[in-house]
Design a protein around this motif. Structure first.
Motif, PDB file in Angstrom:
ATOM      1  N   ARG A 143      43.141  38.000  56.145  1.00  0.00           N
ATOM      2  CA  ARG A 143      42.034  37.186  55.638  1.00  0.00           C
ATOM      3  C   ARG A 143      40.724  37.978  55.627  1.00  0.00           C
ATOM      4  O   ARG A 143      40.430  38.695  56.594  1.00  0.00           O
ATOM      5  N   ILE A 144      39.965  37.864  54.568  1.00  0.00           N
ATOM      6  CA  ILE A 144      38.643  38.517  54.530  1.00  0.00           C
ATOM      7  C   ILE A 144      37.551  37.474  54.319  1.00  0.00           C
ATOM      8  O   ILE A 144      37.775  36.450  53.676  1.00  0.00           O
ATOM      9  N   ARG A 145      36.375  37.777  54.870  1.00  0.00           N
ATOM     10  CA  ARG A 145      35.208  36.909  54.663  1.00  0.00           C
ATOM     11  C   ARG A 145      34.019  37.794  54.332  1.00  0.00           C
ATOM     12  O   ARG A 145      33.898  38.908  54.849  1.00  0.00           O
ATOM     13  N   SER A 146      33.139  37.280  53.497  1.00  0.00           N
ATOM     14  CA  SER A 146      31.964  38.073  53.118  1.00  0.00           C
ATOM     15  C   SER A 146      31.009  38.166  54.309  1.00  0.00           C
ATOM     16  O   SER A 146      31.148  37.447  55.297  1.00  0.00           O
ATOM     17  N   SER A 147      30.033  39.060  54.169  1.00  0.00           N
ATOM     18  CA  SER A 147      29.107  39.342  55.272  1.00  0.00           C
ATOM     19  C   SER A 147      28.130  38.182  55.522  1.00  0.00           C
ATOM     20  O   SER A 147      27.785  37.434  54.608  1.00  0.00           O
ATOM     21  N   GLU A 148      27.676  38.100  56.747  1.00  0.00           N
ATOM     22  CA  GLU A 148      26.659  37.093  57.100  1.00  0.00           C
ATOM     23  C   GLU A 148      25.258  37.712  57.119  1.00  0.00           C
ATOM     24  O   GLU A 148      24.273  37.035  57.432  1.00  0.00           O
ATOM     25  N   LEU A 195      32.888  43.396  43.076  1.00  0.00           N
ATOM     26  CA  LEU A 195      33.013  42.012  43.558  1.00  0.00           C
ATOM     27  C   LEU A 195      33.862  41.955  44.825  1.00  0.00           C
ATOM     28  O   LEU A 195      33.545  41.216  45.764  1.00  0.00           O
ATOM     29  N   CYS A 196      34.920  42.771  44.864  1.00  0.00           N
ATOM     30  CA  CYS A 196      35.757  42.796  46.082  1.00  0.00           C
ATOM     31  C   CYS A 196      34.981  43.401  47.250  1.00  0.00           C
ATOM     32  O   CYS A 196      35.227  43.039  48.409  1.00  0.00           O
ATOM     33  N   SER A 197      34.054  44.306  46.973  1.00  0.00           N
ATOM     34  CA  SER A 197      33.236  44.881  48.047  1.00  0.00           C
ATOM     35  C   SER A 197      32.354  43.808  48.681  1.00  0.00           C
ATOM     36  O   SER A 197      32.169  43.782  49.899  1.00  0.00           O
ATOM     37  N   VAL A 198      31.811  42.925  47.851  1.00  0.00           N
ATOM     38  CA  VAL A 198      31.023  41.823  48.410  1.00  0.00           C
ATOM     39  C   VAL A 198      31.955  40.871  49.165  1.00  0.00           C
ATOM     40  O   VAL A 198      31.633  40.392  50.248  1.00  0.00           O
ATOM     41  N   ALA A 203      29.357  45.108  51.023  1.00  0.00           N
ATOM     42  CA  ALA A 203      28.107  44.931  50.277  1.00  0.00           C
ATOM     43  C   ALA A 203      27.732  43.453  50.333  1.00  0.00           C
ATOM     44  O   ALA A 203      28.576  42.604  50.653  1.00  0.00           O
ATOM     45  N   GLY A 204      26.442  43.161  50.016  1.00  0.00           N
ATOM     46  CA  GLY A 204      25.987  41.774  50.121  1.00  0.00           C
ATOM     47  C   GLY A 204      25.694  41.109  48.800  1.00  0.00           C
ATOM     48  O   GLY A 204      25.610  39.877  48.727  1.00  0.00           O
ATOM     49  N   LEU A 205      25.531  41.920  47.741  1.00  0.00           N
ATOM     50  CA  LEU A 205      25.178  41.334  46.446  1.00  0.00           C
ATOM     51  C   LEU A 205      25.703  42.235  45.337  1.00  0.00           C
ATOM     52  O   LEU A 205      25.759  43.464  45.488  1.00  0.00           O
ATOM     53  N   PHE A 206      26.089  41.635  44.226  1.00  0.00           N
ATOM     54  CA  PHE A 206      26.486  42.386  43.029  1.00  0.00           C
ATOM     55  C   PHE A 206      25.870  41.711  41.822  1.00  0.00           C
ATOM     56  O   PHE A 206      25.828  40.483  41.741  1.00  0.00           O
ATOM     57  N   GLU A 225      36.547  32.831  47.331  1.00  0.00           N
ATOM     58  CA  GLU A 225      37.397  32.420  48.459  1.00  0.00           C
ATOM     59  C   GLU A 225      37.012  33.137  49.757  1.00  0.00           C
ATOM     60  O   GLU A 225      37.430  32.738  50.841  1.00  0.00           O
ATOM     61  N   ALA A 226      36.231  34.213  49.636  1.00  0.00           N
ATOM     62  CA  ALA A 226      35.750  34.917  50.829  1.00  0.00           C
ATOM     63  C   ALA A 226      34.378  34.382  51.257  1.00  0.00           C
ATOM     64  O   ALA A 226      33.739  34.949  52.146  1.00  0.00           O
ATOM     65  N   GLY A 227      33.907  33.332  50.584  1.00  0.00           N
ATOM     66  CA  GLY A 227      32.655  32.689  50.997  1.00  0.00           C
ATOM     67  C   GLY A 227      31.441  33.100  50.182  1.00  0.00           C
ATOM     68  O   GLY A 227      30.308  32.776  50.549  1.00  0.00           O
ATOM     69  N   CYS A 228      31.650  33.825  49.069  1.00  0.00           N
ATOM     70  CA  CYS A 228      30.515  34.243  48.235  1.00  0.00           C
ATOM     71  C   CYS A 228      30.115  33.111  47.283  1.00  0.00           C
ATOM     72  O   CYS A 228      30.896  32.211  47.003  1.00  0.00           O
ATOM     73  N   VAL A 229      28.897  33.234  46.759  1.00  0.00           N
ATOM     74  CA  VAL A 229      28.411  32.293  45.749  1.00  0.00           C
ATOM     75  C   VAL A 229      28.283  33.051  44.433  1.00  0.00           C
ATOM     76  O   VAL A 229      27.647  34.103  44.376  1.00  0.00           O
ATOM     77  N   LEU A 230      28.934  32.517  43.386  1.00  0.00           N
ATOM     78  CA  LEU A 230      28.943  33.201  42.087  1.00  0.00           C
ATOM     79  C   LEU A 230      28.223  32.384  41.030  1.00  0.00           C
ATOM     80  O   LEU A 230      28.494  31.192  40.883  1.00  0.00           O
ATOM     81  N   THR A 231      27.320  33.042  40.321  1.00  0.00           N
ATOM     82  CA  THR A 231      26.598  32.401  39.225  1.00  0.00           C
ATOM     83  C   THR A 231      26.400  33.443  38.127  1.00  0.00           C
ATOM     84  O   THR A 231      26.822  34.588  38.281  1.00  0.00           O
ATOM     85  N   ASP A 232      25.727  33.035  37.051  1.00  0.00           N
ATOM     86  CA  ASP A 232      25.239  34.061  36.131  1.00  0.00           C
ATOM     87  C   ASP A 232      23.848  34.471  36.630  1.00  0.00           C
ATOM     88  O   ASP A 232      23.373  33.968  37.656  1.00  0.00           O
TER      89      ASP A 232
END
Ligand code: IPD
Ligand code: CA
Ligand code: CA
Length: 261
Positions: A143-148, A195-198, A203-206, A225-232
């Motif tokens: 399991r992976i989770r994005s950074s805090e 995106l996978c790095s975030v 990394a924290g942002l792409f 699914e790793a807890g990131c928020v995606l928008t345009d």
């Protein structure tokens, strides 16, 4: 179709695609020009795509396909119903040609216009990212989770939208502001990898001002699914029906201000 079997089949197909990339030789003689600035395709991109269309078609015969080396980059009304594979056989083709790493295979599966499953495979480091909607993101089964970390403590990945030179000024203005707001910038040459790095927290942002659906269909689900928020780039929810700008923030970054100023 059994979810587990489907995911396992997609993973197997991605690994086989990775073997085609690893075994590639004499790449410089397999390069062809595509329309637009610095846009190339190799015989290997085509071979991997053909292989994936065939294997995945066997796995889920009712699914539609949209692939980078096919032409169309927008889903029709018809494509939006039911299952649709959205594939980038080699994301990071220029890296692949130049011997710069990584390049990845990206297999997204949409269901009714929303990401349902995603696989991104980096064969050079044997790193397989996978996600099923609502079931978390994984790297090689863990399991992976994005950074805090907040933006001020994060690396920022970006893409240059190289096939759209008219986007250069906007891109580099964004670079200048995020260089001020974050730790430093990185440009890998593959949006799916960014995106996978975030997603995995390195990394924290792409951001990128224009991507094809095949560039982000799989990796956006891994990131979400790793807890990131995606928008345009305007902060609107990311769409999955054609090219778009993409902004992806880790869980930590998304807690603060991070939209372009
Ligand atoms: C490209 C890569 C690159 C991004 C471009 C994409 P390709 O895909 O993801 O990082 O900046 O916008 O088109 O052409 O290597 O499959
Ligand atoms: Ca791509
Ligand atoms: Ca590609």
């Amino acid at each position: 179709m059994d979810k587990k079997k489907l995911l396992a089949g997609m993973e197997e197909a991605a690994r086989a695609a990775g073997r085609i990339m690893l075994e590639a030789n004499d790449i410089e003689h397999a390069v062809h020009d595509k329309e637009g600035h610095g846009n190339f395709v190799t015989d290997y991109d085509r071979r991997v795509q053909e292989y994936l269309f065939e294997e995945l078609g066997r796995l889920l015969p009712q699914a539609r396909f949209i692939g980078e080396e096919e032409g169309a980059d927008v889903f029709t009304e018809e494509d939006r119903k039911g299952y649709a594979f959205c594939i980038d056989p080699i994301d990071g083709t220029t890296n692949f040609i130049m011997g710069y790493r990584p390049s990845v295979t990206s297999i997204g599966l949409l269901l009714d216009d929303k990401p349902y499953m995603g696989i991104v495979y980096n064969p050079y480091d044997d790193m397989l990212f996978s996600a099923v909607r609502g079931e978390g993101a994984y790297l090689n089964g863990k399991r992976i989770r994005s950074s805090e970390a907040p933006l001020s403590r994060s690396l920022i990945m970006f893409g240059t939208a190289p096939y759209n030179p008219e986007k250069a000024e906007e891109t580099f203005a964004l670079c200048a502001q995020y260089l001020r707001r974050g730790v430093d910038l990185r440009r890998s040459g593959t949006a799916a990898w960014d995106l996978c790095s975030v997603a995995m927290g390195t990394a924290g942002l792409f951001f990128e001002t224009r991507l094809g659906l095949w560039d982000y269909a799989a990796a956006a689900l891994v990131a979400e699914e790793a807890g990131c928020v995606l928008t345009d780039l305007e902060g609107k929810p990311l769409r999955y029906d054609g090219p778009s700008s993409v902004l992806c923030a880790s869980g930590g970054v998304a807690k603060g201000d991070y939209l372009p100023e």
